[in-house]
Design a protein around this motif. Structure first.
Motif, PDB file in Angstrom:
ATOM      1  N   UNK A  91      -0.326   4.028 -45.276  1.00 24.61           N
ATOM      2  CA  UNK A  91       1.053   3.629 -45.076  1.00 24.61           C
ATOM      3  C   UNK A  91       1.271   2.345 -45.842  1.00 24.61           C
ATOM      4  N   UNK A  92       2.390   2.226 -46.544  1.00 24.98           N
ATOM      5  CA  UNK A  92       2.642   1.024 -47.326  1.00 24.98           C
ATOM      6  C   UNK A  92       3.944   0.338 -46.936  1.00 24.98           C
ATOM      7  N   UNK A  93       4.611   0.816 -45.886  1.00 27.35           N
ATOM      8  CA  UNK A  93       5.879   0.224 -45.492  1.00 27.35           C
ATOM      9  C   UNK A  93       5.668  -0.913 -44.508  1.00 27.35           C
ATOM     10  N   UNK A  94       6.728  -1.704 -44.295  1.00 28.48           N
ATOM     11  CA  UNK A  94       6.669  -2.798 -43.336  1.00 28.48           C
ATOM     12  C   UNK A  94       7.233  -2.338 -42.008  1.00 28.48           C
ATOM     13  N   UNK A  95       6.985  -3.102 -40.951  1.00 33.45           N
ATOM     14  CA  UNK A  95       7.474  -2.787 -39.619  1.00 33.45           C
ATOM     15  C   UNK A  95       8.290  -3.964 -39.107  1.00 33.45           C
ATOM     16  N   UNK A  96       8.982  -3.819 -37.949  1.00 32.70           N
ATOM     17  CA  UNK A  96       9.878  -4.875 -37.472  1.00 32.70           C
ATOM     18  C   UNK A  96       9.173  -6.212 -37.271  1.00 32.70           C
ATOM     19  N   UNK A  97       9.962  -7.279 -37.384  1.00 36.65           N
ATOM     20  CA  UNK A  97       9.401  -8.627 -37.304  1.00 36.65           C
ATOM     21  C   UNK A  97       9.258  -9.098 -35.869  1.00 36.65           C
ATOM     22  N   UNK A 133      -7.465 -10.329 -47.300  1.00 42.11           N
ATOM     23  CA  UNK A 133      -6.089 -10.046 -46.924  1.00 42.11           C
ATOM     24  C   UNK A 133      -5.549 -11.269 -46.192  1.00 42.11           C
ATOM     25  N   UNK A 134      -4.760 -12.060 -46.884  1.00 40.37           N
ATOM     26  CA  UNK A 134      -4.162 -13.261 -46.309  1.00 40.37           C
ATOM     27  C   UNK A 134      -2.717 -12.919 -45.959  1.00 40.37           C
ATOM     28  N   UNK A 135      -2.470 -12.665 -44.685  1.00 38.00           N
ATOM     29  CA  UNK A 135      -1.164 -12.164 -44.281  1.00 38.00           C
ATOM     30  C   UNK A 135      -0.084 -13.235 -44.288  1.00 38.00           C
ATOM     31  N   UNK A 136      -0.478 -14.500 -44.463  1.00 40.32           N
ATOM     32  CA  UNK A 136       0.540 -15.535 -44.665  1.00 40.32           C
ATOM     33  C   UNK A 136       1.172 -15.424 -46.046  1.00 40.32           C
ATOM     34  N   UNK A 137       0.514 -14.645 -46.935  1.00 40.41           N
ATOM     35  CA  UNK A 137       1.015 -14.462 -48.296  1.00 40.41           C
ATOM     36  C   UNK A 137       1.539 -13.045 -48.543  1.00 40.41           C
ATOM     37  N   UNK A 138       1.471 -12.173 -47.530  1.00 42.84           N
ATOM     38  CA  UNK A 138       1.873 -10.778 -47.709  1.00 42.84           C
ATOM     39  C   UNK A 138       3.153 -10.480 -46.937  1.00 42.84           C
ATOM     40  N   UNK A 142      -0.991  -3.854 -46.873  1.00 45.60           N
ATOM     41  CA  UNK A 142      -1.743  -3.671 -48.121  1.00 45.60           C
ATOM     42  C   UNK A 142      -2.272  -2.249 -48.278  1.00 45.60           C
ATOM     43  N   UNK A 143      -2.268  -1.766 -49.512  1.00 50.69           N
ATOM     44  CA  UNK A 143      -2.685  -0.394 -49.804  1.00 50.69           C
ATOM     45  C   UNK A 143      -4.184  -0.196 -49.617  1.00 50.69           C
ATOM     46  N   UNK A 144      -4.951  -1.278 -49.567  1.00 57.38           N
ATOM     47  CA  UNK A 144      -6.406  -1.166 -49.386  1.00 57.38           C
ATOM     48  C   UNK A 144      -6.794  -0.917 -47.924  1.00 57.38           C
ATOM     49  N   UNK A 145      -5.808  -0.943 -47.031  1.00 59.16           N
ATOM     50  CA  UNK A 145      -6.020  -0.628 -45.624  1.00 59.16           C
ATOM     51  C   UNK A 145      -5.188   0.593 -45.256  1.00 59.16           C
ATOM     52  N   UNK A 146      -5.541   1.257 -44.168  1.00 58.14           N
ATOM     53  CA  UNK A 146      -4.786   2.401 -43.674  1.00 58.14           C
ATOM     54  C   UNK A 146      -4.417   2.180 -42.212  1.00 58.14           C
ATOM     55  N   UNK A 187       0.551   9.628 -23.440  1.00 57.56           N
ATOM     56  CA  UNK A 187      -0.483   8.738 -23.980  1.00 57.56           C
ATOM     57  C   UNK A 187       0.010   7.299 -24.032  1.00 57.56           C
ATOM     58  N   UNK A 188      -0.892   6.350 -23.815  1.00 49.81           N
ATOM     59  CA  UNK A 188      -0.554   4.939 -23.962  1.00 49.81           C
ATOM     60  C   UNK A 188      -0.586   4.607 -25.444  1.00 49.81           C
ATOM     61  N   UNK A 189       0.540   4.122 -25.962  1.00 50.58           N
ATOM     62  CA  UNK A 189       0.655   3.839 -27.389  1.00 50.58           C
ATOM     63  C   UNK A 189      -0.075   2.549 -27.744  1.00 50.58           C
ATOM     64  N   UNK A 190      -0.748   2.554 -28.889  1.00 49.06           N
ATOM     65  CA  UNK A 190      -1.463   1.382 -29.371  1.00 49.06           C
ATOM     66  C   UNK A 190      -1.447   1.329 -30.875  1.00 49.06           C
ATOM     67  N   UNK A 191      -2.349   0.530 -31.450  1.00 47.54           N
ATOM     68  CA  UNK A 191      -2.351   0.316 -32.901  1.00 47.54           C
ATOM     69  C   UNK A 191      -3.773   0.175 -33.404  1.00 47.54           C
ATOM     70  N   UNK A 192      -4.000   0.725 -34.612  1.00 47.57           N
ATOM     71  CA  UNK A 192      -5.306   0.613 -35.249  1.00 47.57           C
ATOM     72  C   UNK A 192      -5.154   0.680 -36.759  1.00 47.57           C
ATOM     73  N   UNK A 193      -5.959  -0.124 -37.457  1.00 46.26           N
ATOM     74  CA  UNK A 193      -6.021  -0.068 -38.911  1.00 46.26           C
ATOM     75  C   UNK A 193      -7.478   0.073 -39.336  1.00 46.26           C
ATOM     76  N   UNK A 194      -7.675   0.511 -40.585  1.00 42.64           N
ATOM     77  CA  UNK A 194      -9.033   0.704 -41.096  1.00 42.64           C
ATOM     78  C   UNK A 194      -9.049   0.454 -42.592  1.00 42.64           C
ATOM     79  N   UNK A 195     -10.231   0.254 -43.131  1.00 49.94           N
ATOM     80  CA  UNK A 195     -10.390   0.140 -44.580  1.00 49.94           C
ATOM     81  C   UNK A 195     -10.223   1.510 -45.229  1.00 49.94           C
ATOM     82  N   UNK A 196      -9.686   1.526 -46.437  1.00 50.55           N
ATOM     83  CA  UNK A 196      -9.658   2.786 -47.190  1.00 50.55           C
ATOM     84  C   UNK A 196     -11.056   3.149 -47.665  1.00 50.55           C
ATOM     85  N   UNK A 197     -11.900   2.147 -47.871  1.00 47.80           N
ATOM     86  CA  UNK A 197     -13.307   2.406 -48.214  1.00 47.80           C
ATOM     87  C   UNK A 197     -14.013   2.947 -46.977  1.00 47.80           C
ATOM     88  N   UNK A 198     -14.529   4.154 -47.087  1.00 47.80           N
ATOM     89  CA  UNK A 198     -15.228   4.793 -45.967  1.00 47.80           C
ATOM     90  C   UNK A 198     -16.730   4.869 -46.207  1.00 47.80           C
TER      91      UNK A 198
END
Length: 349
Positions: A91-97, A133-138, A142-146, A187-198
């Protein structure tokens, strides 16, 4: 090999036979119990190998610059850890602030040095890949994460789980993983991210993170290939006084996981702190703000996989508790990764 040969890669002692080079980038004069060169008490104190360098703690060495925040004492015992299964989609889109960037503690691990085409991490050795990944600058994900989209069965817990894209946001200078408040049914909704490198095979990963003050979820950073190939840092927001839970999960079905609980700063819910996990060939090391808190030499994963971060709840009263009554947001300011891959040798090729 002559044991007086100076190290070319920051390893030392044992059957390797190298002696520590005080001038080696990211290293130090002391050869630790586990065969790595450094300059702090973790290398120069208990277990230091005097035949391959200098030992004796602070003797002849500069004092460490770290000044830890006040710590919350851990409880006398630790509940068993849980595992989840994972699948990911890009996913490469942004979400609410949501709210602005929290302050940083200012303490952390020494910056790795670069020697040719490898990065040398103090206490961990050399690695062929780097991701920062410096999120103060993004402003976008980032496309390198999923972002994971996955359903986790309830098992013995009260609720199943569902990871959703809408609970991941890059906003206010942080990456935010949310478990929405007020949920009462599966289901209880949550959040998870991962590296694209597997195909990550050993690495040193540091995450600048602020813990939610809302009880009822688990904040995690971990390496994962399967339930029998996992090492993780888990923080339970319902029982922050227990500290951070460090675990190497079982290596075989029916085996025993190995877990330790270590103190956390009292300001973990208001300030960013660095949580670092080093997965190496012979051990896993767990650091808080650059200070080594725990080492495991048992149940060390031995298969390549991915690195993940998540925020979740399944209502298990012995672990996650919850679900949370209000929104629970895990905030990540920066992710810094140094690692090897089985399918890509890096810029040395």
């Amino acid at each position: 090999m002559d044991k007086r040969t100076l190290t070319p890669d920051n390893t030392c002692g044992g059957t390797i036979g190298y002696t520590c080079d005080p001038n080696f980038p990211g290293g130090g004069p002391c050869c630790s119990l586990h065969g790595y060169c450094g300059k702090t008490d973790a290398y120069c104190g208990a277990g230091c190998q005097p035949a391959f360098g200098t030992c004796g703690g602070a003797e002849g060495l500069p004092a460490p610059s770290y000044s830890p925040a006040p710590l919350v004492p851990p409880p006398p015992s630790t509940p068993p850890s849980t595992s989840t299964v994972h699948s990911t989609s890009t996913l490469s889109s942004t979400a609410p602030s949501t709210p602005a960037t929290p302050p940083s503690s200012g303490d952390g691990s020494p910056q790795p040095s670069q020697a040719g085409c490898v990065w040398i991490v103090d206490g961990a050795g050399s690695f062929t890949h780097q991701q920062i990944f410096d999120f103060s600058q993004l402003t976008s994900f980032p496309s390198e994460l999923t972002i994971s989209i996955d359903t986790i069965a309830a098992g013995p817990a009260p609720f199943s789980q569902l990871y959703q894209e809408g609970n991941v946001a890059v906003s206010g200078g942080t990456l935010q993983l949310k478990v929405p408040g007020g949920q009462t049914a599966s289901p209880i909704l949550g959040a998870e991210i991962a590296t694209t490198d597997k195909d990550i095979f050993y690495g040193s990963v540091r995450t600048m993170m602020q813990i939610s003050s809302v009880a009822g979820t688990v904040h995690s950073q971990f390496f994962y290939k399967g339930d029998d190939q996992e090492t993780d840092i888990e923080i339970l927001t319902a029982t922050l006084g227990q500290g951070a839970h460090y675990t190497n999960q079982r290596l075989v079905p029916g085996g025993q996981s190995i877990t330790a609980t270590k103190p956390m700063p009292q300001n973990a819910t208001t300030t960013m702190h660095e949580y670092r996990l080093d997965w190496l060939q012979d051990r896993t090391d767990f650091y808080l703000d650059g200070v080594l808190q725990q080492t495991f030499t048992e149940n060390v994963p031995n298969t390549a996989g991915a690195w993940l971060w998540n925020n979740w709840s399944n209502g298990d009263r012995t672990w996650s508790a919850g679900p949370p009554e209000q929104d629970n947001v895990m905030k990540i300011g920066k992710i810094e990764m140094y690692y090897n891959r089985t399918g890509n040798a890096g810029t040395c090729t």
